[in-house]
Design a protein around this motif. Sequence first.
Motif, PDB file in Angstrom:
ATOM      1  N   ARG A  55      11.573 -11.087 -45.368  1.00 30.94           N
ATOM      2  CA  ARG A  55      11.349 -11.844 -46.595  1.00 30.94           C
ATOM      3  C   ARG A  55      11.397 -13.347 -46.388  1.00 30.94           C
ATOM      4  N   CYS A  56      12.037 -13.805 -45.296  1.00 29.78           N
ATOM      5  CA  CYS A  56      12.158 -15.238 -45.039  1.00 29.78           C
ATOM      6  C   CYS A  56      10.815 -15.814 -44.606  1.00 29.78           C
ATOM      7  N   ASN A  57      10.641 -17.079 -44.935  1.00 26.75           N
ATOM      8  CA  ASN A  57       9.439 -17.768 -44.477  1.00 26.75           C
ATOM      9  C   ASN A  57       9.823 -19.159 -43.994  1.00 26.75           C
ATOM     10  N   LYS A  58       8.996 -19.732 -43.129  1.00 25.36           N
ATOM     11  CA  LYS A  58       9.276 -21.055 -42.609  1.00 25.36           C
ATOM     12  C   LYS A  58       9.033 -22.086 -43.702  1.00 25.36           C
ATOM     13  N   PRO A  59       9.885 -23.113 -43.784  1.00 21.71           N
ATOM     14  CA  PRO A  59       9.647 -24.147 -44.791  1.00 21.71           C
ATOM     15  C   PRO A  59       8.412 -24.973 -44.429  1.00 21.71           C
ATOM     16  N   ASP A  60       7.701 -25.396 -45.446  1.00 18.34           N
ATOM     17  CA  ASP A  60       6.562 -26.266 -45.174  1.00 18.34           C
ATOM     18  C   ASP A  60       7.074 -27.684 -44.887  1.00 18.34           C
ATOM     19  N   ARG A  61       6.179 -28.589 -44.580  1.00 17.22           N
ATOM     20  CA  ARG A  61       6.569 -29.940 -44.153  1.00 17.22           C
ATOM     21  C   ARG A  61       7.359 -30.669 -45.230  1.00 17.22           C
ATOM     22  N   ARG A  62       6.931 -30.543 -46.481  1.00 17.29           N
ATOM     23  CA  ARG A  62       7.608 -31.235 -47.582  1.00 17.29           C
ATOM     24  C   ARG A  62       9.031 -30.712 -47.769  1.00 17.29           C
ATOM     25  N   GLU A  63       9.175 -29.397 -47.755  1.00 16.82           N
ATOM     26  CA  GLU A  63      10.493 -28.799 -47.929  1.00 16.82           C
ATOM     27  C   GLU A  63      11.412 -29.149 -46.757  1.00 16.82           C
ATOM     28  N   TYR A  64      10.880 -29.128 -45.535  1.00 12.89           N
ATOM     29  CA  TYR A  64      11.673 -29.469 -44.361  1.00 12.89           C
ATOM     30  C   TYR A  64      12.134 -30.921 -44.425  1.00 12.89           C
ATOM     31  N   THR A  65      11.244 -31.832 -44.831  1.00 12.82           N
ATOM     32  CA  THR A  65      11.600 -33.248 -44.947  1.00 12.82           C
ATOM     33  C   THR A  65      12.700 -33.442 -45.986  1.00 12.82           C
ATOM     34  N   LYS A  66      12.576 -32.741 -47.107  1.00  8.37           N
ATOM     35  CA  LYS A  66      13.588 -32.842 -48.165  1.00  8.37           C
ATOM     36  C   LYS A  66      14.959 -32.390 -47.654  1.00  8.37           C
ATOM     37  N   ILE A  67      14.984 -31.281 -46.925  1.00  2.00           N
ATOM     38  CA  ILE A  67      16.254 -30.767 -46.378  1.00  2.00           C
ATOM     39  C   ILE A  67      16.827 -31.741 -45.351  1.00  2.00           C
ATOM     40  N   ALA A  68      15.977 -32.278 -44.485  1.00  3.12           N
ATOM     41  CA  ALA A  68      16.441 -33.200 -43.444  1.00  3.12           C
ATOM     42  C   ALA A  68      16.993 -34.487 -44.055  1.00  3.12           C
ATOM     43  N   ARG A  70      18.271 -34.907 -47.105  1.00  2.00           N
ATOM     44  CA  ARG A  70      19.541 -34.624 -47.805  1.00  2.00           C
ATOM     45  C   ARG A  70      20.676 -34.387 -46.817  1.00  2.00           C
ATOM     46  N   THR A  71      20.385 -33.750 -45.692  1.00  3.52           N
ATOM     47  CA  THR A  71      21.410 -33.537 -44.672  1.00  3.52           C
ATOM     48  C   THR A  71      21.844 -34.871 -44.072  1.00  3.52           C
ATOM     49  N   ALA A  72      20.887 -35.733 -43.755  1.00  2.00           N
ATOM     50  CA  ALA A  72      21.209 -37.054 -43.209  1.00  2.00           C
ATOM     51  C   ALA A  72      22.010 -37.865 -44.219  1.00  2.00           C
ATOM     52  N   LEU A  73      21.633 -37.793 -45.486  1.00  2.00           N
ATOM     53  CA  LEU A  73      22.373 -38.508 -46.538  1.00  2.00           C
ATOM     54  C   LEU A  73      23.811 -37.993 -46.614  1.00  2.00           C
ATOM     55  N   GLY A  74      23.998 -36.692 -46.482  1.00  2.00           N
ATOM     56  CA  GLY A  74      25.355 -36.121 -46.474  1.00  2.00           C
ATOM     57  C   GLY A  74      26.175 -36.642 -45.307  1.00  2.00           C
ATOM     58  N   PHE A  75      25.565 -36.730 -44.111  1.00  2.00           N
ATOM     59  CA  PHE A  75      26.271 -37.280 -42.963  1.00  2.00           C
ATOM     60  C   PHE A  75      26.673 -38.735 -43.195  1.00  2.00           C
ATOM     61  N   VAL A  76      25.760 -39.518 -43.756  1.00  2.00           N
ATOM     62  CA  VAL A  76      26.051 -40.931 -44.011  1.00  2.00           C
ATOM     63  C   VAL A  76      27.182 -41.071 -45.025  1.00  2.00           C
ATOM     64  N   VAL A  77      27.123 -40.311 -46.112  1.00  2.00           N
ATOM     65  CA  VAL A  77      28.174 -40.379 -47.133  1.00  2.00           C
ATOM     66  C   VAL A  77      29.522 -39.974 -46.539  1.00  2.00           C
ATOM     67  N   MET A  78      29.565 -38.890 -45.780  1.00  2.00           N
ATOM     68  CA  MET A  78      30.827 -38.465 -45.176  1.00  2.00           C
ATOM     69  C   MET A  78      31.328 -39.504 -44.171  1.00  2.00           C
ATOM     70  N   GLY A  79      30.436 -40.141 -43.458  1.00  2.00           N
ATOM     71  CA  GLY A  79      30.828 -41.201 -42.524  1.00  2.00           C
ATOM     72  C   GLY A  79      31.437 -42.385 -43.252  1.00  2.00           C
ATOM     73  N   PHE A  80      30.829 -42.800 -44.370  1.00  2.00           N
ATOM     74  CA  PHE A  80      31.390 -43.912 -45.145  1.00  2.00           C
ATOM     75  C   PHE A  80      32.745 -43.549 -45.738  1.00  2.00           C
ATOM     76  N   ILE A  81      32.884 -42.342 -46.205  1.00  2.00           N
ATOM     77  CA  ILE A  81      34.183 -41.914 -46.745  1.00  2.00           C
ATOM     78  C   ILE A  81      35.244 -41.984 -45.650  1.00  2.00           C
ATOM     79  N   GLY A  82      34.939 -41.454 -44.474  1.00  2.00           N
ATOM     80  CA  GLY A  82      35.886 -41.519 -43.358  1.00  2.00           C
ATOM     81  C   GLY A  82      36.197 -42.944 -42.952  1.00  2.00           C
ATOM     82  N   PHE A  83      35.165 -43.818 -42.940  1.00  2.00           N
ATOM     83  CA  PHE A  83      35.371 -45.216 -42.585  1.00  2.00           C
ATOM     84  C   PHE A  83      36.296 -45.902 -43.577  1.00  2.00           C
ATOM     85  N   PHE A  84      36.063 -45.693 -44.879  1.00  2.00           N
ATOM     86  CA  PHE A  84      36.888 -46.358 -45.887  1.00  2.00           C
ATOM     87  C   PHE A  84      38.311 -45.807 -45.918  1.00  2.00           C
ATOM     88  N   VAL A  85      38.472 -44.531 -45.675  1.00  2.00           N
ATOM     89  CA  VAL A  85      39.829 -43.963 -45.601  1.00  2.00           C
ATOM     90  C   VAL A  85      40.574 -44.585 -44.431  1.00  2.00           C
TER      91      VAL A  85
END
Length: 99
Positions: A55-68, A70-85
């Motif tokens: 049932r699974c299918n490969k994400p298309d380019r738009r969906e893959y870009t969106k996931i990438a 959001r993941t990068a944004l999550g890493f940046v946010v977690m990095g800033f939180i760790g830096f400020f702490v």
Amino acid sequence: SLLKSYTSFLGFAQIVAQVDSLRTRIERSAVMEFIKTATEPVYDFSKDSARLIKRCNKPDRREYTKIAVRTALGFVVMGFIGFFVKLIFIPINNIIIGG
């Protein structure tokens, strides 16, 4: 008398053979039930996994870009939180230790 005891012995031997055969069938049935109980979860898991993969299918380019992004944004946010702490706790640590 000898013939009668021989036929009764044959009847007894047949009964013993039938009981032994029944016991063997019951033991085999118990072993088969144990094997079925042990392997059924693995079989069900593999069947469900195969269904999921089909049932699974490969994400298309738009969906893959969106996931990438959001993941990068999550890493940046977690990095800033760790830096400020760390930034906040360095002066507090210096005050406590008296360095």
